[in-house]
Design a protein around this motif. Structure first.
Motif, mmCIF file in Angstrom:
data_model
loop_
_atom_site.group_PDB
_atom_site.id
_atom_site.type_symbol
_atom_site.label_atom_id
_atom_site.label_comp_id
_atom_site.label_asym_id
_atom_site.label_seq_id
_atom_site.Cartn_x
_atom_site.Cartn_y
_atom_site.Cartn_z
ATOM 1 N N LEU A 68 72.342 -27.468 -5.213
ATOM 2 C CA LEU A 68 71.653 -27.534 -6.498
ATOM 3 C C LEU A 68 71.669 -26.144 -7.107
ATOM 4 O O LEU A 68 71.209 -25.182 -6.482
ATOM 5 N N SER A 69 72.218 -26.038 -8.301
ATOM 6 C CA SER A 69 72.359 -24.733 -8.931
ATOM 7 C C SER A 69 72.078 -24.862 -10.429
ATOM 8 O O SER A 69 71.821 -25.948 -10.939
ATOM 9 N N GLN A 70 72.116 -23.729 -11.083
ATOM 10 C CA GLN A 70 72.000 -23.689 -12.548
ATOM 11 C C GLN A 70 73.207 -22.896 -13.053
ATOM 12 O O GLN A 70 73.079 -21.773 -13.511
ATOM 13 N N PRO A 71 74.394 -23.502 -12.931
ATOM 14 C CA PRO A 71 75.650 -22.758 -13.093
ATOM 15 C C PRO A 71 75.877 -22.278 -14.521
ATOM 16 O O PRO A 71 75.281 -22.781 -15.483
ATOM 17 N N ILE A 72 76.793 -21.321 -14.631
ATOM 18 C CA ILE A 72 77.044 -20.638 -15.892
ATOM 19 C C ILE A 72 78.534 -20.349 -16.030
ATOM 20 O O ILE A 72 79.250 -20.229 -15.029
ATOM 21 N N ALA A 73 78.996 -20.245 -17.254
ATOM 22 C CA ALA A 73 80.390 -19.891 -17.508
ATOM 23 C C ALA A 73 80.631 -18.434 -17.144
ATOM 24 O O ALA A 73 79.836 -17.549 -17.483
ATOM 25 N N ALA A 74 81.732 -18.163 -16.454
ATOM 26 C CA ALA A 74 82.026 -16.806 -15.984
ATOM 27 C C ALA A 74 82.150 -15.815 -17.137
ATOM 28 O O ALA A 74 81.754 -14.651 -17.005
ATOM 29 N N HIS A 75 82.652 -16.279 -18.277
ATOM 30 C CA HIS A 75 82.843 -15.325 -19.385
ATOM 31 C C HIS A 75 81.497 -14.858 -19.936
ATOM 32 O O HIS A 75 81.385 -13.738 -20.461
ATOM 33 N N GLU A 76 80.450 -15.682 -19.807
ATOM 34 C CA GLU A 76 79.136 -15.254 -20.278
ATOM 35 C C GLU A 76 78.529 -14.223 -19.330
ATOM 36 O O GLU A 76 77.835 -13.296 -19.770
ATOM 37 N N VAL A 77 78.790 -14.366 -18.045
ATOM 38 C CA VAL A 77 78.344 -13.353 -17.082
ATOM 39 C C VAL A 77 79.102 -12.045 -17.310
ATOM 40 O O VAL A 77 78.520 -10.955 -17.258
ATOM 41 N N SER B 18 66.729 -9.005 -14.274
ATOM 42 C CA SER B 18 66.428 -10.436 -14.201
ATOM 43 C C SER B 18 67.696 -11.245 -13.959
ATOM 44 O O SER B 18 68.778 -10.910 -14.444
ATOM 45 N N ASP B 19 67.529 -12.347 -13.227
ATOM 46 C CA ASP B 19 68.660 -13.229 -12.915
ATOM 47 C C ASP B 19 69.251 -13.829 -14.183
ATOM 48 O O ASP B 19 68.533 -14.195 -15.117
ATOM 49 N N ILE B 20 70.573 -13.988 -14.183
ATOM 50 C CA ILE B 20 71.241 -14.727 -15.244
ATOM 51 C C ILE B 20 71.655 -16.090 -14.700
ATOM 52 O O ILE B 20 72.053 -16.220 -13.538
ATOM 53 N N ALA B 21 71.512 -17.114 -15.530
ATOM 54 C CA ALA B 21 71.823 -18.476 -15.113
ATOM 55 C C ALA B 21 72.299 -19.272 -16.320
ATOM 56 O O ALA B 21 72.243 -18.799 -17.458
ATOM 57 N N GLY B 22 72.767 -20.483 -16.052
ATOM 58 C CA GLY B 22 73.236 -21.343 -17.116
ATOM 59 C C GLY B 22 72.117 -22.149 -17.747
ATOM 60 O O GLY B 22 70.944 -22.016 -17.391
ATOM 61 N N PRO B 23 72.464 -23.047 -18.681
ATOM 62 C CA PRO B 23 71.444 -23.782 -19.426
ATOM 63 C C PRO B 23 70.918 -25.026 -18.722
ATOM 64 O O PRO B 23 69.920 -25.601 -19.170
ATOM 65 N N GLN B 24 71.583 -25.469 -17.615
ATOM 66 C CA GLN B 24 71.205 -26.737 -16.993
ATOM 67 C C GLN B 24 71.246 -26.617 -15.470
ATOM 68 O O GLN B 24 72.091 -25.910 -14.915
ATOM 69 N N ARG C 116 69.983 -16.541 -20.237
ATOM 70 C CA ARG C 116 70.562 -17.851 -19.972
ATOM 71 C C ARG C 116 71.820 -18.038 -20.812
ATOM 72 O O ARG C 116 71.840 -17.722 -22.004
ATOM 73 N N GLY C 117 72.858 -18.574 -20.172
ATOM 74 C CA GLY C 117 74.084 -18.860 -20.887
ATOM 75 C C GLY C 117 73.887 -19.995 -21.885
ATOM 76 O O GLY C 117 72.959 -20.808 -21.756
ATOM 77 N N GLN C 118 74.778 -20.057 -22.845
ATOM 78 C CA GLN C 118 74.687 -21.065 -23.894
ATOM 79 C C GLN C 118 75.641 -22.233 -23.683
ATOM 80 O O GLN C 118 75.352 -23.366 -24.073
ATOM 81 N N GLN C 119 76.777 -21.983 -23.071
ATOM 82 C CA GLN C 119 77.805 -23.020 -22.932
ATOM 83 C C GLN C 119 77.421 -24.011 -21.834
ATOM 84 O O GLN C 119 77.182 -23.635 -20.695
ATOM 85 N N THR C 120 77.387 -25.298 -22.177
ATOM 86 C CA THR C 120 77.086 -26.320 -21.186
ATOM 87 C C THR C 120 78.322 -26.618 -20.347
ATOM 88 O O THR C 120 79.444 -26.235 -20.701
ATOM 89 N N PHE C 121 78.113 -27.336 -19.254
ATOM 90 C CA PHE C 121 79.240 -27.685 -18.392
ATOM 91 C C PHE C 121 80.226 -28.591 -19.124
ATOM 92 O O PHE C 121 81.447 -28.425 -18.998
#
Length: 248
Positions: A153-162, A179-185, A232-237
């Protein structure tokens, strides 16, 4: 500004290099293909000449605690020593959300890296990120008709946003552990793998595999989720699946 990217030929590093260039700076790739060996320290003094900032996204593929600690300990030590000699003013490291909460062999090396950098001779910033969307592609890259994917279970993010966040941090003042960076979901890795395979027209079966013991319980139950607020990243999976990045 000259910005060195350790591991700049990897699939994360290439995005960091592209982002450095897009920001109008000169990337210096630290990799064996450019004459730099992080483990031996060879080529570092020449490569870091005139470099103001180092962004370290170097990596080793292993689940062994011993191998992970050896790689990150030695490579990080060499980078910091060479950076101090060269007058590097800022050392930025990419780490992983949950390394302080999940007892996994690979994560032991990342904890070692974090400690060396935060206590080291060069002012530093450490950014912990959740898993990338690209991790799903790695999980299904091998095997036959069945893809074995970890229960995660994760809150993944696009690599380009990291990559963009790393470069923004690199251009700012050293800030220690940020602070941790994570994706939107929040998503489960087996589901991501299925969606990725279907998007590519594959009918391979995804078999979820839970790692044993407390480590498996932590990874499946949210130990890799961000523990507090942060970028938090903006791009969804789904958006990532429909983009060219999913094919790289």
């Amino acid at each position: 500004m000259r910005i060195a990217v350790a591991g700049g030929t990897g699939w994360v590093g290439r995005r960091v290099v592209d982002t450095v260039e897009a920001a109008g700076h000169e990337p210096v790739v630290l990799a064996r293909s450019t004459g730099v060996d992080l483990m031996r320290g060879s080529g570092l003094d020449d490569a870091l000449s005139g470099v103001a900032v180092v962004i370290d996204v170097s990596n080793v593929v292993t689940t062994s605690r011993k191998k992970s600690e050896r790689f990150f300990g030695r490579a990080t030590g060499n980078l910091l020593a060479a950076g101090q000699r060269a007058g590097v003013r800022h050392h930025v490291v990419l780490s992983i959300v949950g390394v302080d909460r999940v007892n996994f062999g690979y994560y032991a090396g990342k904890r070692r890296q974090e400690a060396l950098v935060l206590d080291g001779p060069v002012p530093a910033t450490v950014l912990r990120s959740t898993q990338f969307y690209e991790f799903a592609a790695q999980a299904v890259a091998y095997g036959g008709p069945v893809a074995v994917v970890p229960q995660m279970l994760s809150q993944p993010i696009a690599a380009h946003e990291v990559a963009r966040c790393l470069v923004d941090l690199a251009l700012a003042n050293p800030a220690g552990l940020v602070s941790d960076i994570a994706g939107p979901q929040q998503l489960r890795m087996p589901d991501m793998a299925r969606r990725l395979l279907r998007a590519g027209g594959s009918r391979r079966v995804v078999l979820p595999l839970r790692l044993p013991g407390r480590t498996g319980q932590a990874i499946a139950g949210g130990g890799l989720l961000p523990a507090g607020p942060g970028p938090r990243g903006q791009q969804t999976f789904d958006e990532w699946l429909a983009s060219p990045a999913a094919l790289r």
